[in-house]
Design a protein around this motif. Structure first.
Motif, mmCIF file in Angstrom:
data_model
loop_
_atom_site.group_PDB
_atom_site.id
_atom_site.type_symbol
_atom_site.label_atom_id
_atom_site.label_comp_id
_atom_site.label_asym_id
_atom_site.label_seq_id
_atom_site.Cartn_x
_atom_site.Cartn_y
_atom_site.Cartn_z
ATOM 1 N N SER A 30 50.323 -33.764 18.293
ATOM 2 C CA SER A 30 51.039 -32.527 18.603
ATOM 3 C C SER A 30 51.434 -32.406 20.059
ATOM 4 N N LYS A 41 47.129 -23.147 14.178
ATOM 5 C CA LYS A 41 48.345 -22.647 13.534
ATOM 6 C C LYS A 41 49.387 -23.750 13.419
ATOM 7 N N THR A 44 48.442 -25.841 10.455
ATOM 8 C CA THR A 44 48.810 -25.131 9.224
ATOM 9 C C THR A 44 50.302 -25.231 8.963
ATOM 10 N N SER A 45 51.100 -25.129 10.015
ATOM 11 C CA SER A 45 52.551 -25.246 9.866
ATOM 12 C C SER A 45 52.943 -26.623 9.338
ATOM 13 N N VAL A 46 52.337 -27.667 9.879
ATOM 14 C CA VAL A 46 52.642 -29.024 9.407
ATOM 15 C C VAL A 46 52.219 -29.169 7.945
ATOM 16 N N GLN A 47 51.034 -28.698 7.616
ATOM 17 C CA GLN A 47 50.554 -28.805 6.241
ATOM 18 C C GLN A 47 51.487 -28.080 5.272
ATOM 19 N N THR A 48 52.020 -26.953 5.678
ATOM 20 C CA THR A 48 52.894 -26.154 4.821
ATOM 21 C C THR A 48 54.302 -26.729 4.737
ATOM 22 N N ASN A 49 54.866 -27.072 5.887
ATOM 23 C CA ASN A 49 56.276 -27.448 5.941
ATOM 24 C C ASN A 49 56.572 -28.916 5.657
ATOM 25 N N ALA A 50 55.610 -29.789 5.843
ATOM 26 C CA ALA A 50 55.864 -31.214 5.648
ATOM 27 C C ALA A 50 55.882 -31.621 4.180
ATOM 28 N N THR A 51 55.333 -30.816 3.320
ATOM 29 C CA THR A 51 55.239 -31.166 1.905
ATOM 30 C C THR A 51 56.594 -31.521 1.304
ATOM 31 N N ALA A 53 59.513 -31.812 3.163
ATOM 32 C CA ALA A 53 60.456 -32.126 4.240
ATOM 33 C C ALA A 53 61.337 -33.327 3.877
#
Length: 61
Positions: A30, A41, A44-51, A53
Motif C-alpha cells: 500500500s 480501511k 477493506t477497500s481492496v478486499q471489497t473492490n478487487a473481487t 475488478a
C-alpha cells in the motif's frame, strides 16, 4: 496456505500494509497511511473492490 495482509510501520513512521501470497511472496503493498485504522480501511477497500475488478492493459507490447 492462504494469503494474508500484514500491517507494518515504514521508515518514516507511517503505517502500510502488504499482501503476501501463501508462499510468503509479497504481491501488493500500500501507500503510507497516517494511522493503523486508515490502513485497515485500505485493506477493506481492496478486499471489497478487487473481487470484480477488470484488467486494463495499458502496455504497448
Amino acid at each position: 496456505m492462504a494469503g494474508k495482509f500484514e500491517l507494518f510501520d515504514d521508515a518514516a513512521g507511517k503505517v502500510r500494509w502488504r499482501l503476501k501470497a501463501g508462499n510468503g511472496e509479497i504481491i501488493a503493498q500500500s501507500q503510507a497511511y497516517e494511522s493503523k485504522e486508515s490502513a485497515k480501511k485500505g485493506i477493506t477497500s481492496v478486499q471489497t473492490n478487487a473481487t470484480g475488478a477488470a484488467l486494463v492493459d495499458l502496455t504497448t507490447k
